[in-house]
Design a protein around this motif. Structure first.
Motif, short mmCIF file in Angstrom:
data_model
loop_
_atom_site.label_atom_id
_atom_site.label_comp_id
_atom_site.label_asym_id
_atom_site.label_seq_id
_atom_site.Cartn_x
_atom_site.Cartn_y
_atom_site.Cartn_z
N ASN A 162 1.18 6.04 4.09
CA ASN A 162 0.91 4.55 3.37
C ASN A 162 1.25 2.98 4.56
N GLU A 197 -1.29 -4.92 -0.08
CA GLU A 197 -3.26 -5.22 -0.05
C GLU A 197 -3.45 -5.93 -1.02
N HIS A 226 1.35 4.21 -5.85
CA HIS A 226 0.83 3.38 -4.18
C HIS A 226 1.10 2.25 -4.57
N THR A 268 -8.25 7.37 1.59
CA THR A 268 -8.08 5.91 1.65
C THR A 268 -10.35 5.61 1.70
N ALA A 271 2.33 -0.47 -1.85
CA ALA A 271 1.75 -0.07 -0.98
C ALA A 271 0.35 -1.47 -1.57
N TYR A 272 0.29 -1.16 -2.77
CA TYR A 272 -1.17 -1.87 -3.47
C TYR A 272 -0.56 -3.37 -3.08
N ILE A 331 -5.37 1.29 0.55
CA ILE A 331 -4.67 2.89 -0.22
C ILE A 331 -5.39 3.41 -1.40
N SER A 332 -6.21 3.83 -1.93
CA SER A 332 -6.73 4.42 -2.66
C SER A 332 -8.42 4.01 -2.46
N LEU A 360 -2.67 1.05 5.48
CA LEU A 360 -2.29 -0.67 5.35
C LEU A 360 -3.26 -1.21 6.30
#
Lengths: 542, 542
Positions: A476, A503, A496, A407, A499-500, A486-487, A480
């Motif tokens: 994850n 985000e 991901h 991250t 989670a993306y 997330i990356s 956040l």
């Protein structure tokens, strides 16, 4: 040469674990020998390709003949998923649910366009395939239960240097070039790209661009997305070309819309990058700090006030103790008292520049509490810089589970982000009966923040993929909640994606889905990678 | 303070032209005194606002009362168009066809969202208005003949520093902050943004972001789009927030989709930027080169191999002779033999850093044939760095026409691009009977290319706006044909839109239109700015 189908890299490079490590795994983590990996891909039971004869003909027509359309078992197995630990465990376990229907090898932009047309006409999805090194599920589209076979578009034939402009210091390269071959072509003209991610030996230029890769020398050479000056993208709707100047005020930067699009908007068919002169001198030094916080403060000082090393990284206490900072010498520090936190500062450039920067940076690092360890630990890091994935294979072989995640955040959030991810991983895995070692390093620094890269090692337990899933989810969530992205450089893929979506937010995702709808209206490109399939793409508005 | 309605800046700063310049204009260009500008905006005949009572109520409700909705003649005149030379000539000539229906002054993100809702409900378009300094028609939406009045959204009340993080060296600022006030707020904490475009004294943070601005110290501090770490965008469909880390591999960089969107996707309501420490030392030096090519080669050398000055610019022979390199001393060189090409190299930072960089850069500049002129010409440039727009007013007052345009390209294309644009301007205007002086400078350098900034001075002729139009078109054609971008830092607006459509190509424009459709489905934001209205937004696909 092809990569090991069930692990990383060149099988000849594989090395067993040193005894102190296997002892540690047994005593500390309760690792027990697991089942041996299958001997070869021919032992797997491979279903026949669902490709129709008509589709095969159309694909062959698109790429200049049958020779470039492969439906044999081994070719398809070698293009199944990427190189995350769950990917390796699944393929070792014989799970072939993500098998492509065919592997297609185009030679050039026009052939890629033709393949896209053939896929559209025959109801096929398409996954661009460079080095196959994704560790985020970027090569496993959501095809299951959707009755749409997919083609792996292997770009290895597109491996040329198309143009080199020594005045502008730019080069235009094809996407299938692997890192070392690209460097070799550029070195013949006295230049380097300076992009050396851990996947460097196998990953390709197109993949670096599609996934917003960042190399180990990013402090000096920048990230890959900062190196890209122009791109050509083949989409189902035609060709998108972007980049007429280093910088422009002519609208949003379309290059930055293609970079990170992970094959969901199109296939990158050429990349124009900035070049640097080949360095005269390379010098890598080891440093020791009393704590991760003290080391991070020193890295921040250099990132903000300079001078900027070319490579700058810092391992936390656990990673330093285990010796992962130097994969070539792993385990050598075990049994010592706390070794503190080891850092590497590397310099590449002219002799004068390296001497000047190394001298001034050393003064800064000393002022921040650093102890110089000389060049030996730095050189050891440099020798082992691409070997961590081999180490993972060795760990899997002895029944350990090993995975990484990463991250980035602004500097002020780094301490809380570090603690939150560590706690999430340790808590979840310990609760599941597989207490882990969690190690971390900072390997990319910016004026305003840094990356955090975590390595987790535990016993495999009964079902390591199932054990890992809640730990990954917890990490994850922690990322956040603590304000990280997330990356930092692995990308989104499918792992991901959820989670993306949180985000980027509904309008961010909505904007990207609108772009995809325009460039790939049938949704044939990497379905479910980067952007979710469900709910379906936004219905058109009245 | 408000800017002069019919020209640039603070009327108290206006200065007449020195005699050598008026002589030159008369003798060389045939400039004859034009009509005096109208004395004040009250002499213009202003049509009543088309705003309905219901719309006015809705807007007033959105921004906390009638006091923040202005429909008086002067307020509307002051928000009519921007500051291009055609804009000034039109408003001086009493052309009020681009008058907004009202000026609305929101205070905060939520009020902006409320204004967008009110506009959608009442069929109004909306033009975000920061400093009003666009020189590319960015404040003149295509409302004529479309029966849709528009509101100018003046962001001046949104002028706060919202947050400053000294550890991460970031600050979050509201969009209505003008450059000097932003610097004042940051300086109180020991920081600078380092963004000093020619419009600095009047333009706003939101405008810098929306138009991808680049400042005169871009060699050292970077462009504005490189400084932005996070953005909040208010759109008719809600809020888009982006930027959780300096860099990320989580999908395409959405910040770079907002930067350069010129108000067509939404209203930027906050900008998080990177900070640098206030420099201890500022040092600007003059240098002379025998030719533009020789000087450009020297600039390229510093941009590629360093050390990088903070400011780096080079005037061509004509600009050097006329003295535009130092607006404070314009005309001083006239009558001399060729003065060659003047460059300015400026350094800002710690005393040690400035001494080191200036020393090493001087060696490079000498090795490239440069002659040092000492600090005086550099300081003169620095004193006059914001005064060129005042000079333009003085030229217009005496019957001359003066306009600027700019582009950027990779280094190897710079010589041909320079010649092509010069020839296009000279040929077109001479053919139209108003032979021009065409001057050029490089003011932004990158490793891989540079900007070219042209200044054109001619007689106004009978209809200067009509005279200029074909010259501008010819320059745009020359830029595209020679491989330049249609704008390095002025933006697209309406003036560059047709050329931009060709530069970005159908899929590039198509992708951006898809984004606009998602964020602004009714097309109320800056209609016709950046993206064309006709043909209408892509019809939804089945």
């Amino acid at each position: 040469m092809d990569m090991l189908w069930s692990g990383w890299g060149d099988p000849a490079e594989a090395a067993p674990l040193p005894e102190p490590v296997t002892g540690l795994l047994r005593d500390l983590l309760g690792v027990e020998p697991g089942a041996p990996a299958p001997a070869g891909p021919d032992e797997l039971s491979v279903p026949a390709s669902p490709l129709t004869a008509a589709a095969r003909r159309a694909l062959a027509d698109a790429v200049g003949g049958e020779a470039h359309v492969r439906t044999g078992a081994e070719a398809r197995i070698r293009h199944t998923r990427g190189k995350s630990t769950p990917d390796l465990l699944r393929i070792r376990g014989g799970d072939l649910t993500d098998l492509p229907a065919a592997v297609v090898l185009p030679d050039g932009h026009e052939e890629v366009l033709a393949v896209l047309r053939a896929c559209a006409a025959h109801g096929l999805a398409l996954v661009p395939f460079g080095g196959g090194t994704s560790v985020v599920g970027g090569l496993a589209p959501e095809h299951r239960g959707r009755d749409r076979p997919f083609v792996a578009l292997d770009l290895r034939r597109m491996n040329r240097l198309l143009d080199l402009d020594p005045v502008s210091r730019t080069a235009t390269l094809q996407p299938g070039l692997r890192g070392p071959r690209a460097e070799e072509l550029l070195a013949a003209h006295g230049f380097t790209l300076g992009h050396f991610p851990q996947s460097y030996e196998w990953a390709t230029l197109g993949g670096f661009a599609a996934a917003r890769s960042s190399g180990q020398a990013s402090a000096g050479y920048g990230r890959f997305d900062e190196m890209v000056l122009a791109l050509t993208l083949a989409t189902p709707e035609g060709t998108l070309e972007t980049g007429r100047a280093p910088r422009s005020a002519a609208g949003p930067d379309l290059r930055q819309l293609v970079l990170g699009s992970e094959g969901a908007f199109g296939v990158i068919t050429s990349v124009t990058v900035r070049l640097r002169p080949l360095p005269e001198v390379r010098r890598y030094e080891g440093w020791r700090f009393a704590s991760f916080d003290a080391g991070a403060a020193a890295l921040r000082r250099l990132a903000q006030d300079g001078p900027r090393p070319t490579v700058l990284r810092l391992s936390d206490e656990t990673e330093t103790l285990i010796g992962l900072a130097q994969p070539d010498a792993i385990g050598a520090s075990l049994g010592q008292e706390s070794a503190g936190c080891q850092a590497v500062a590397g310099y590449e450039g002219t002799a004068e520049d390296v001497a000047h920067r190394a001298g001034r940076a050393a003064a800064v690092l000393r002022a921040c509490g650093g102890t110089p360890l000389g060049e030996e630990p730095g050189e050891r890091w440099a020798r082992g810089r691409y070997s961590a994935p081999y180490l993972r294979d060795a760990l899997l072989d002895v029944g350990a589970f090993a995975e990484t995640l990463e991250t980035a955040a602004f500097w002020s959030r780094i301490p809380a982000l570090y603690a939150a991810v560590r706690d999430a991983l340790t808590g979840t895995l310990t609760g599941a009966g597989t207490p882990p070692l969690v190690m971390c390093h900072i390997s990319h620094v910016y004026e305003n923040g840094a990356s955090l890269y975590f390595t987790v090692v535990s016993a495999q337990g009964e079902d390591p993929v199932a054990h890992w899933a809640p730990a990954k989810r917890a990490a994850n969530e922690a990322i956040l909640a603590a304000g990280g992205t997330i990356s930092h450089h692995h990308g989104v893929g499918t792992d991901h994606r959820d989670a993306y979506v949180r985000e980027a937010g509904p309008l961010g995702i909505g904007a990207l889905r609108a772009v995809k709808q325009r460039l790939d209206p049938a949704g044939l490109l990497n379905p479910g990678v980067l952007l979710p399939l469900d709910p379906p793409l936004d219905p058109p508005r009245a």
